[in-house]
Design a protein around this motif. Structure first.
Motif, PDB file in Angstrom:
ATOM      1  N   LEU A   4      45.835  45.630  54.929  1.00  0.00           N
ATOM      2  CA  LEU A   4      45.100  46.580  54.090  1.00  0.00           C
ATOM      3  C   LEU A   4      46.025  47.282  53.107  1.00  0.00           C
ATOM      4  O   LEU A   4      45.661  47.503  51.943  1.00  0.00           O
ATOM      5  CB  LEU A   4      44.379  47.604  54.967  1.00  0.00           C
ATOM      6  N   GLN A   5      47.218  47.628  53.549  1.00  0.00           N
ATOM      7  CA  GLN A   5      48.163  48.282  52.646  1.00  0.00           C
ATOM      8  C   GLN A   5      48.573  47.348  51.512  1.00  0.00           C
ATOM      9  O   GLN A   5      48.705  47.780  50.359  1.00  0.00           O
ATOM     10  CB  GLN A   5      49.385  48.749  53.441  1.00  0.00           C
ATOM     11  N   LEU A   7      46.740  44.884  50.332  1.00  0.00           N
ATOM     12  CA  LEU A   7      45.570  44.755  49.466  1.00  0.00           C
ATOM     13  C   LEU A   7      45.420  45.952  48.548  1.00  0.00           C
ATOM     14  O   LEU A   7      45.024  45.821  47.385  1.00  0.00           O
ATOM     15  CB  LEU A   7      44.308  44.577  50.311  1.00  0.00           C
ATOM     16  N   ARG A   8      45.727  47.131  49.046  1.00  0.00           N
ATOM     17  CA  ARG A   8      45.600  48.338  48.219  1.00  0.00           C
ATOM     18  C   ARG A   8      46.642  48.376  47.107  1.00  0.00           C
ATOM     19  O   ARG A   8      46.360  48.843  45.999  1.00  0.00           O
ATOM     20  CB  ARG A   8      45.731  49.589  49.103  1.00  0.00           C
ATOM     21  N   ARG A   9      47.829  47.888  47.370  1.00  0.00           N
ATOM     22  CA  ARG A   9      48.903  47.975  46.386  1.00  0.00           C
ATOM     23  C   ARG A   9      48.833  46.891  45.320  1.00  0.00           C
ATOM     24  O   ARG A   9      49.328  47.074  44.208  1.00  0.00           O
ATOM     25  CB  ARG A   9      50.259  47.889  47.103  1.00  0.00           C
ATOM     26  N   SER A  10      48.230  45.758  45.641  1.00  0.00           N
ATOM     27  CA  SER A  10      48.275  44.598  44.745  1.00  0.00           C
ATOM     28  C   SER A  10      47.544  44.785  43.421  1.00  0.00           C
ATOM     29  O   SER A  10      48.097  44.441  42.358  1.00  0.00           O
ATOM     30  CB  SER A  10      47.728  43.365  45.478  1.00  0.00           C
ATOM     31  N   GLY A  12      46.967  47.398  41.591  1.00  0.00           N
ATOM     32  CA  GLY A  12      47.712  48.284  40.704  1.00  0.00           C
ATOM     33  C   GLY A  12      48.917  47.592  40.083  1.00  0.00           C
ATOM     34  O   GLY A  12      49.230  47.800  38.906  1.00  0.00           O
ATOM     35  N   TYR A 250      49.916  39.993  46.333  1.00  0.00           N
ATOM     36  CA  TYR A 250      49.447  40.317  47.682  1.00  0.00           C
ATOM     37  C   TYR A 250      50.402  39.761  48.738  1.00  0.00           C
ATOM     38  O   TYR A 250      50.743  40.445  49.717  1.00  0.00           O
ATOM     39  CB  TYR A 250      48.040  39.739  47.854  1.00  0.00           C
ATOM     40  N   GLN A 257      55.877  44.634  53.438  1.00  0.00           N
ATOM     41  CA  GLN A 257      55.344  45.582  54.407  1.00  0.00           C
ATOM     42  C   GLN A 257      55.802  45.258  55.827  1.00  0.00           C
ATOM     43  O   GLN A 257      56.103  46.160  56.608  1.00  0.00           O
ATOM     44  CB  GLN A 257      53.814  45.587  54.339  1.00  0.00           C
TER      45      GLN A 257
END
Length: 270
Positions: A4-5, A7-10, A12, A250, A257
């Motif tokens: 999830l982390q 996915l959230r960063r990609s 942007g 991703y 991560q």
């Protein structure tokens, strides 16, 4: 959770560095001549496709290294096409070594299946019966599972080469170690990539197929002109480039991560 982390960063990172999409567009554009020639000269289209495949085989390690490096930069701030070239050039040899090793293993697994199926069944080297068919099915299943398992554990060799400066062989073992230490997280990451990427791939393949005269005749669709084929190819190229770029970012975000950002020792090593 790492998936999830990542996915959230990609999104942007892709939005911050739109130049990331350019190399992917160029790679997808290699299919342009083939699609344009399918409706006018299928034989030439086949020859062009073969040439493009050989070119892609040689260029893919450079492309992978450049994209991984740019994605890593983009997650921290900014990058450029110059950086893409630098990463590709400096990591090409080791990426090529790892890529050829992966290709060789996959080829061996494919040969095993071909020898068993074609040798025992199609060429009748042994009498075909329930036992033989069961054996062929088991061997085919084992080879398929081995292929999937191998692809699963070595999928991060590119990140290991570019982000950690490892050799081609060491990158494969590093990828295996990362996957083994983060099995559940990697399974989740792979599931997301498979479902979303597979869906996009099926859509891409289906739309590409519909540009052929054979498909148009089979489904009662109008045959596209050369200009129409090029227009469809341009749209597919752009969509495919954006999606593939997102998945590269991703993958790098996920790898960071579970390794670099998760372990102070990994950070120091890098």
């Amino acid at each position: 959770m790492a998936v999830l982390q990542a996915l959230r960063r990609s999104p942007g990172a892709v939005a911050r560095v739109p130049a990331l999409v350019v190399p992917a567009v160029l790679l997808f554009a290699l299919q342009f001549p083939q699609l344009a020639l399918q409706s006018t000269n299928p034989l030439v289209a086949s020859l062009v496709s073969l040439g493009a495949s050989l070119l892609m085989l040689a260029a893919l390690p450079f492309f992978q290294a450049g994209m991984v490096g740019m994605a890593d930069d983009a997650l921290d701030g900014d990058s450029s096409l110059g950086a893409f070239v630098d990463y590709g050039r400096s990591n090409y040899v080791q990426m090529l070594v790892a890529y050829l090793l992966v290709l060789a293993v996959n080829l061996v697994l494919g040969v095993v299946v071909a020898v068993v199926v074609f040798g025992t069944v199609l060429f009748g080297l042994v009498p075909v019966g329930p036992v033989v068919l069961a054996l062929v099915a088991v061997v085919g299943l084992v080879a398929a599972l081995a292929y999937v398992a191998f692809a699963f554990v070595v999928q991060f060799y590119g990140q290991a080469v570019v982000l950690e400066g490892r050799s081609g062989v060491d990158a494969l073992t590093r990828s295996y170690g990362v996957v083994r230490s983060n099995l559940a997280a990697t399974a989740g990451y792979t599931l997301v990539a498979f479902v979303v990427g597979g869906g996009i791939g099926l859509l891409f393949g289906g739309l590409s197929l519909l540009t052929t005269p054979e498909a148009a005749a089979a489904y009662g669709l109008p045959v596209l002109s050369t200009g129409g084929v090029v227009a469809v190819a341009a749209v597919l190229t752009l969509v495919g480039a954006v999606v593939s770029t997102f998945f590269v970012v991703y993958s790098v975000a996920f790898y960071r991560q579970v390794t670099t950002e998760a372990s102070p020792m990994s950070t120091a090593a890098r």
